[in-house]
Design a protein around this motif. Structure first.
Motif, PDB file in Angstrom:
ATOM      1  N   SER A  86       5.696 -22.871  -8.876  1.00  0.00           N
ATOM      2  CA  SER A  86       5.293 -21.590  -9.948  1.00  0.00           C
ATOM      3  C   SER A  86       3.634 -21.734  -9.923  1.00  0.00           C
ATOM      4  N   ASN A  87       3.211 -20.708  -9.253  1.00  0.00           N
ATOM      5  CA  ASN A  87       1.648 -20.956  -8.958  1.00  0.00           C
ATOM      6  C   ASN A  87       0.822 -19.894 -10.052  1.00  0.00           C
ATOM      7  N   LEU A  88       1.397 -19.570 -11.228  1.00  0.00           N
ATOM      8  CA  LEU A  88       0.573 -18.846 -12.047  1.00  0.00           C
ATOM      9  C   LEU A  88      -0.547 -19.771 -12.698  1.00  0.00           C
ATOM     10  N   TYR A  89      -1.315 -19.142 -13.595  1.00  0.00           N
ATOM     11  CA  TYR A  89      -2.429 -19.878 -14.317  1.00  0.00           C
ATOM     12  C   TYR A  89      -2.215 -20.769 -15.490  1.00  0.00           C
ATOM     13  N   SER A  90      -2.402 -21.945 -15.340  1.00  0.00           N
ATOM     14  CA  SER A  90      -1.851 -22.924 -16.349  1.00  0.00           C
ATOM     15  C   SER A  90      -2.619 -22.342 -17.484  1.00  0.00           C
ATOM     16  N   GLU A  91      -3.651 -22.286 -17.476  1.00  0.00           N
ATOM     17  CA  GLU A  91      -4.615 -22.149 -18.651  1.00  0.00           C
ATOM     18  C   GLU A  91      -4.556 -20.895 -19.290  1.00  0.00           C
ATOM     19  N   LEU A  92      -3.878 -19.847 -18.956  1.00  0.00           N
ATOM     20  CA  LEU A  92      -3.708 -18.686 -19.455  1.00  0.00           C
ATOM     21  C   LEU A  92      -2.273 -18.487 -20.052  1.00  0.00           C
ATOM     22  N   SER A  93      -2.072 -17.739 -21.174  1.00  0.00           N
ATOM     23  CA  SER A  93      -0.757 -17.945 -21.582  1.00  0.00           C
ATOM     24  C   SER A  93       0.120 -16.854 -20.816  1.00  0.00           C
ATOM     25  N   VAL A  94       1.678 -17.090 -21.255  1.00  0.00           N
ATOM     26  CA  VAL A  94       2.625 -16.171 -20.541  1.00  0.00           C
ATOM     27  C   VAL A  94       2.266 -14.536 -20.592  1.00  0.00           C
ATOM     28  N   GLU A  95       1.785 -14.327 -21.576  1.00  0.00           N
ATOM     29  CA  GLU A  95       1.430 -12.700 -21.819  1.00  0.00           C
ATOM     30  C   GLU A  95      -0.042 -12.367 -21.057  1.00  0.00           C
ATOM     31  N   GLU A  96      -1.137 -13.270 -20.988  1.00  0.00           N
ATOM     32  CA  GLU A  96      -2.260 -13.144 -20.298  1.00  0.00           C
ATOM     33  C   GLU A  96      -1.705 -13.239 -19.009  1.00  0.00           C
ATOM     34  N   ASN A  97      -1.110 -14.037 -18.239  1.00  0.00           N
ATOM     35  CA  ASN A  97      -0.661 -14.044 -16.963  1.00  0.00           C
ATOM     36  C   ASN A  97      -0.021 -12.751 -16.290  1.00  0.00           C
ATOM     37  N   LEU A  98       1.027 -12.455 -17.242  1.00  0.00           N
ATOM     38  CA  LEU A  98       1.680 -10.903 -16.962  1.00  0.00           C
ATOM     39  C   LEU A  98       0.705  -9.858 -16.653  1.00  0.00           C
ATOM     40  N   LYS A  99      -0.137  -9.946 -17.726  1.00  0.00           N
ATOM     41  CA  LYS A  99      -1.103  -8.659 -17.725  1.00  0.00           C
ATOM     42  C   LYS A  99      -2.207  -8.818 -16.722  1.00  0.00           C
ATOM     43  N   PHE A 100      -2.574 -10.126 -16.440  1.00  0.00           N
ATOM     44  CA  PHE A 100      -3.524 -10.161 -15.251  1.00  0.00           C
ATOM     45  C   PHE A 100      -2.766  -9.691 -13.868  1.00  0.00           C
ATOM     46  N   MET A 101      -1.343 -10.218 -13.695  1.00  0.00           N
ATOM     47  CA  MET A 101      -0.925  -9.740 -12.495  1.00  0.00           C
ATOM     48  C   MET A 101      -0.586  -8.266 -12.585  1.00  0.00           C
ATOM     49  N   ALA A 102      -0.344  -7.466 -13.733  1.00  0.00           N
ATOM     50  CA  ALA A 102      -0.404  -6.026 -13.674  1.00  0.00           C
ATOM     51  C   ALA A 102      -1.582  -5.537 -13.480  1.00  0.00           C
ATOM     52  N   HIS A 103      -2.779  -5.812 -13.709  1.00  0.00           N
ATOM     53  CA  HIS A 103      -4.052  -5.723 -13.449  1.00  0.00           C
ATOM     54  C   HIS A 103      -4.204  -5.664 -11.970  1.00  0.00           C
ATOM     55  N   GLY A 139      11.957 -24.567 -15.927  1.00  0.00           N
ATOM     56  CA  GLY A 139      12.824 -23.217 -15.618  1.00  0.00           C
ATOM     57  C   GLY A 139      12.150 -22.092 -16.468  1.00  0.00           C
ATOM     58  N   LEU A 140      11.485 -22.371 -17.464  1.00  0.00           N
ATOM     59  CA  LEU A 140      10.588 -21.277 -17.985  1.00  0.00           C
ATOM     60  C   LEU A 140       9.597 -20.798 -16.866  1.00  0.00           C
ATOM     61  N   LYS A 141       9.076 -21.611 -16.357  1.00  0.00           N
ATOM     62  CA  LYS A 141       8.050 -21.298 -15.281  1.00  0.00           C
ATOM     63  C   LYS A 141       8.476 -20.328 -14.390  1.00  0.00           C
ATOM     64  N   ARG A 142       9.716 -20.657 -13.639  1.00  0.00           N
ATOM     65  CA  ARG A 142      10.467 -20.087 -12.996  1.00  0.00           C
ATOM     66  C   ARG A 142      10.569 -18.539 -13.349  1.00  0.00           C
ATOM     67  N   ARG A 143      11.006 -18.494 -14.612  1.00  0.00           N
ATOM     68  CA  ARG A 143      11.316 -17.095 -15.153  1.00  0.00           C
ATOM     69  C   ARG A 143      10.072 -16.375 -15.407  1.00  0.00           C
ATOM     70  N   VAL A 144       9.003 -17.096 -15.783  1.00  0.00           N
ATOM     71  CA  VAL A 144       7.558 -16.247 -15.955  1.00  0.00           C
ATOM     72  C   VAL A 144       6.993 -15.900 -14.320  1.00  0.00           C
ATOM     73  N   THR A 145       7.286 -16.770 -13.496  1.00  0.00           N
ATOM     74  CA  THR A 145       7.020 -16.533 -12.186  1.00  0.00           C
ATOM     75  C   THR A 145       7.693 -15.046 -11.557  1.00  0.00           C
ATOM     76  N   LEU A 146       9.059 -15.255 -11.845  1.00  0.00           N
ATOM     77  CA  LEU A 146       9.831 -14.028 -11.332  1.00  0.00           C
ATOM     78  C   LEU A 146       9.381 -12.791 -12.157  1.00  0.00           C
ATOM     79  N   ALA A 147       9.162 -12.778 -13.290  1.00  0.00           N
ATOM     80  CA  ALA A 147       8.699 -11.791 -14.243  1.00  0.00           C
ATOM     81  C   ALA A 147       7.433 -11.064 -13.695  1.00  0.00           C
ATOM     82  N   ALA A 148       6.361 -12.118 -13.139  1.00  0.00           N
ATOM     83  CA  ALA A 148       4.990 -11.608 -12.821  1.00  0.00           C
ATOM     84  C   ALA A 148       5.298 -10.991 -11.427  1.00  0.00           C
ATOM     85  N   ALA A 149       6.359 -11.419 -10.679  1.00  0.00           N
ATOM     86  CA  ALA A 149       6.388 -10.620  -9.367  1.00  0.00           C
ATOM     87  C   ALA A 149       7.095  -9.286  -9.656  1.00  0.00           C
TER      88      ALA A 149
END
Lengths: 318, 249
Positions: A86-103, A139-149
């Motif tokens: 799960s290689n999203l950004y530890s320093e960013l929140s779940v929402e910030e990670n998803l928004k960053f990926m969206a951008h 488990g939550l990290k996997r869910r966020v990683t999948l959501a980001a994808a």
């Protein structure tokens, strides 16, 4: 069914090491395609080549109508990738990670906020939206990683060992999510070394060993590889010595499934007799003997010739 | 129209990578405090040692702040992202590798600009320096930051670990610090060292800062300084791009 991924002679060398050896296969639109093999078989390298993370040494692929070698930028826009880690950004929140990926994937304006809210809801992450990614459970990290994808509504989703390291419940929830995504028409390319996972989820499975594709078919057809042979399943009252058993049945295809031992045999009677002899000689009392329907694992063991002990190591079973 | 959309997409990716880097790494409290303390301590050390010469040292101090401001954090950011494989996210995104590289370089430029600006303020408010040619100074500062940040990127994309990046950076940083005219005018050095000094981009930065800050006479023309810095920026960016591509092979 139309082809959405067409791979031709894909090859990858790392120095002198041949990691993927002229692999050729097709993936159909809307299916869950399993890429099964032990660690180091070339599964991740194949995904890396198909998603632009590493250049192929030879061969090519057409993904969603785009040429891998010439139009990788367009391919990147229609695929989502869930790496093994799960290689999203530890320093960013779940929402910030998803928004960053969206951008990054050019999702803009109101559509961006809608999509992020939709994914938070779909993956039951609303309560964690402001929590740093680094503070989440695996488990939550996997869910966020999948959501980001999925943030850009990809046509194809690549998942590399998605359930590795997850507890049973998280892994089951993730598998359900994947089935839901298939229901939405997303093509899923899944690598795994969990044979049961491939058996449960995949429409078709390709088996890769040492960089070479050794089989590709539906799970049902692959099971038929075992042919007329029967599977003898034996349970012992005490823990059996695997080394002794493997040595005793040298030449037979033996696999271990928890406290059960399976042997693929042509002559059931003869094998039962041999098993009873083993039991008596080494004093391992048998609690039950059955015949079972061949599984994908039996087919895998027969096709690849990979020793059952190796498979067990792959699963982390000591 | 398609080309314009492509440019907008690339710009959007660039902007959000920079914003993400600033938020996730650069603008963390320890880095901001280091960014303030580093120029302060540097200026104080030289002012205490030689109060009269501190004005003359100001251009060199700004160059030093730019050097450490750009290369230190950027190398850590890139190698850290490589190690935790977060960089793969950016490589897999539908943006060009050049956009990704420039975003990483600009992150270093912005952080370096912050630290250099603090040093400039110290130079003006405490060391009584003035900037006589603001346009030349700003152009030289931006080109210096870009060239040094590109050097940081080249190092970071060429190695695997954070400590390797730091060690390799020091091979460039310390010779530059002592030979680029920061503490000692280049033309007062022995000839072999002068030759080495003129290889370093920082020498041209110090020269440009000197003439724009205090009107001090220099060994080069400002236009040449700027062109050399531009040349280094382009060359190091190109080499960094090759390093990224090589890592994908």
């Amino acid at each position: 069914m139309s082809t959405i991924i067409s791979v031709k002679g894909l090859t990858k060398y790392y120095g002198n090491l041949l990691a993927v050896d002229h692999v050729t296969f097709n993936v159909f639109e809307g299916e869950i395609f399993g890429f099964l093999g032990p660690n180091g078989a070339g599964k991740t390298t194949t995904i890396k080549m198909l998603t632009g993370l590493t250049y192929p040494s030879d061969g090519t692929a057409i993904i969603g109508g785009y040429d891998l070698l010439k139009e990788i930028r367009l391919i990147k826009g229609i695929v989502g990738v869930v790496p093994e880690y799960s290689n999203l950004y530890s320093e960013l929140s779940v929402e910030e990670n998803l928004k960053f990926m969206a951008h990054l994937y050019h999702v803009r304006g109101e559509r961006l906020n809608q999509r992020v809210d939709q994914l938070l809801k779909l993956f039951r992450l609303q309560d964690y939206r402001n929590i740093s990614f680094g503070k989440l459970s695996r488990g939550l990290k996997r869910r966020v990683t999948l959501a980001a994808a999925l943030v850009h509504n990809p046509k194809i989703l690549f998942l590399d060992e998605p359930t590795t390291g997850l507890d049973v419940i998280s892994a089951r929830n993730l598998r359900r999510l994947l089935e839901d995504l298939r229901g939405q028409g997303i093509t899923i390319f899944l690598t795994t070394h969990y044979i049961e996972e491939a058996e449960q989820l995949c429409d078709r499975v390709a088996i890769i060993v040492k960089g070479r594709l050794v089989a590709l078919d539906t799970v049902e057809s692959l099971r038929k590889v075992v042919g007329d042979a029967q599977i003898l399943e034996v349970m012992f009252k005490s823990r059996v010595d695997k080394a002794k058993l493997t040595e005793y049945f040298n030449g037979e295809i033996v696999s271990f499934h928890g406290d059960r031992v399976r042997i693929i045999c042509k002559d059931f009677g003869e094998m039962v007799e041999k098993m009873l002899k083993f039991s008596k000689t080494f004093n391992f009392e048998i609690s039950s003997i059955n015949t079972v329907k061949p599984t994908l694992e039996d087919a895998f063991v027969k096709l690849t010739g990979i020793e059952s002990s190796w498979m067990l190591l792959e699963k982390g079973v000591k | 129209m398609m080309r314009l959309n492509l440019l907008i997409d690339e710009f959007e990716g660039l902007l959000h990578i920079i914003l993400k880097d600033l938020k996730a790494y650069y603008f963390k409290p320890p880095n901001i405090s280091w960014g303030i303390l580093f120029p302060l301590v540097l200026a104080l050390a030289f002012t205490l040692k030689s109060p009269m010469a501190s004005r003359e040292l100001a251009p060199g101090l700004v160059a030093t702040a730019a050097l450490f401001g750009t290369t230190s954090m950027e190398a850590i950011v890139v190698t850290f992202e490589k190690r935790v494989k977060a960089l793969e996210r950016l490589i897999m995104a539908p943006i060009s590798l050049l956009t990704l590289l420039i975003a990483k370089i600009l992150g270093g430029v912005i952080f370096g600009f912050m630290i250099s600006s603090i040093m400039v303020m110290i130079s003006i408010l405490i060391l009584n320096c003035s900037i006589m040619d603001p346009i030349l100074f700003l152009t030289a500062l931006l080109l210096t930051l870009f060239a040094l940040s590109s050097l940081g990127a080249l190092i970071a994309f060429s190695v695997k670990e954070v400590f390797e990046a730091q060690t390799l950076s020091n091979y460039f940083r310390f010779p530059m610090l002592f030979l680029s005219g920061v503490f000692l005018p280049v033309n007062s050095m022995p000839l072999p060292l002068q030759i080495v000094a003129w290889i370093f981009p920082l020498t041209y930065s110090v020269e440009a800062f000197k003439i724009s800050m205090s009107g001090l006479s220099t060994s080069t023309y400002p236009t040449i300084d700027l062109l050399v810095l531009l040349g280094y920026s382009l060359l190091l960016t190109y080499l960094s791009l090759i390093a990224i591509r090589k890592s994908l092979k």
